[in-house]
Design a protein around this motif. Structure first.
Motif, short mmCIF file in Angstrom:
data_model
loop_
_atom_site.label_atom_id
_atom_site.label_comp_id
_atom_site.label_asym_id
_atom_site.label_seq_id
_atom_site.Cartn_x
_atom_site.Cartn_y
_atom_site.Cartn_z
N ASP A 146 43.93 43.04 42.28
CA ASP A 146 44.93 41.56 43.29
C ASP A 146 43.20 41.72 43.25
OD1 ASP A 146 44.77 38.81 44.48
OD2 ASP A 146 45.36 40.29 46.18
N GLN A 147 42.79 40.58 42.29
CA GLN A 147 41.32 39.69 41.84
C GLN A 147 41.27 39.06 42.95
OE1 GLN A 147 39.63 40.09 37.83
NE2 GLN A 147 40.44 42.22 37.60
N SER A 148 42.05 38.42 43.57
CA SER A 148 41.60 36.95 44.21
C SER A 148 41.23 38.08 45.94
CB SER A 148 42.62 36.42 44.54
OG SER A 148 43.79 37.41 45.79
N ARG A 209 42.91 48.12 45.25
CA ARG A 209 44.26 46.50 44.96
C ARG A 209 43.25 46.43 44.40
NH1 ARG A 209 43.86 45.32 51.08
NH2 ARG A 209 45.09 43.56 50.65
#
Length: 215
Positions: A146-148, A209
């Motif tokens: 999840d690069q957000s 993550r």
């Protein structure tokens, strides 16, 4: 809600140590102790605990079969494996069969409590030193990166997260990024505050993550 915990370990002194410390934790209660596979299954049947902490090295016990028997008797019971085994394939096997966590015996008590809290929320926990290899060997264990999560940080802070998670010291990070130790610590404290994390182990989980580190 109180988390009901069953301790399954062949060593009485280990069980006593765990019980004495866990009984002091609010919202956690040790409801029983066992020393082998059959007695563990029997006590799971009687107590329906929220969590069983299983020593993978219990004698006369096949861990995979024990996991399956526990889940058969009590599908809602979570299983946290405690071990000295650093083999990522072993992690994959037990998680695939229904365990929710894999924790090294050398972990500190704070990490144990963190792992218990996560697996009792139906999440997977793997000791940080194994997490990267596990992502490669059994990617189903973790959700996609999840690069957000990185949207809160600038490029320099992201590099510090990555290098810290890779085990680099502050001096090594400073040499790589040409930054002072004070600047590195300032950036890292900003990351800790934004993500509500408190130590390198949690920072490593953040990096995993976000897809920053791999084997």
């Amino acid at each position: 809600m109180v988390i009901k915990i069953l301790l399954a370990d062949s060593h009485a002194v280990v069980r006593e140590s765990f019980r004495s410390r866990l009984d002091d934790v609010p919202d956690m209660e040790v409801v029983g102790e066992t020393e082998d596979g059959p007695s563990t299954v029997e006590l799971v049947r009687k107590t329906k605990p929220d969590l069983v902490i299983v020593d993978i090295e219990m004698p006369n016990t096949k861990t995979i079969e024990l996991i399956q028997q526990i889940k058969s008797e009590s599908p809602d019971t979570n299983i946290l494996i405690l071990t000295n085994n650093l083999d990522s394939h072993s992690v994959c096997s037990v998680i695939k069969k229904g365990a929710s966590g894999y924790l090294l015996k050398e972990c500190d008590f704070a990490e144990l409590i963190h792992a218990i809290s996560l697996v009792c929320k139906d999440k997977i926990y793997v000791s940080p030193c194994l997490a990267g290899r596990v992502m490669k060997d059994c990617p189903y264990t973790y959700p996609p990166p999840d690069q957000s999560l990185l949207s809160y940080f600038n490029e320099q802070q992201i590099k510090i997260i990555k290098l810290s998670a890779e085990g680099k010291t502050e001096k090594e990070i400073g040499n790589i990024l040409h930054l002072s130790i004070d600047t590195i610590n300032s950036h890292r404290q900003h990351v800790y505050k934004e993500m509500n994390i408190h130590n390198i182990a949690e920072l490593t989980r953040l990096a995993i993550r976000a897809g920053l580190i791999y084997p």
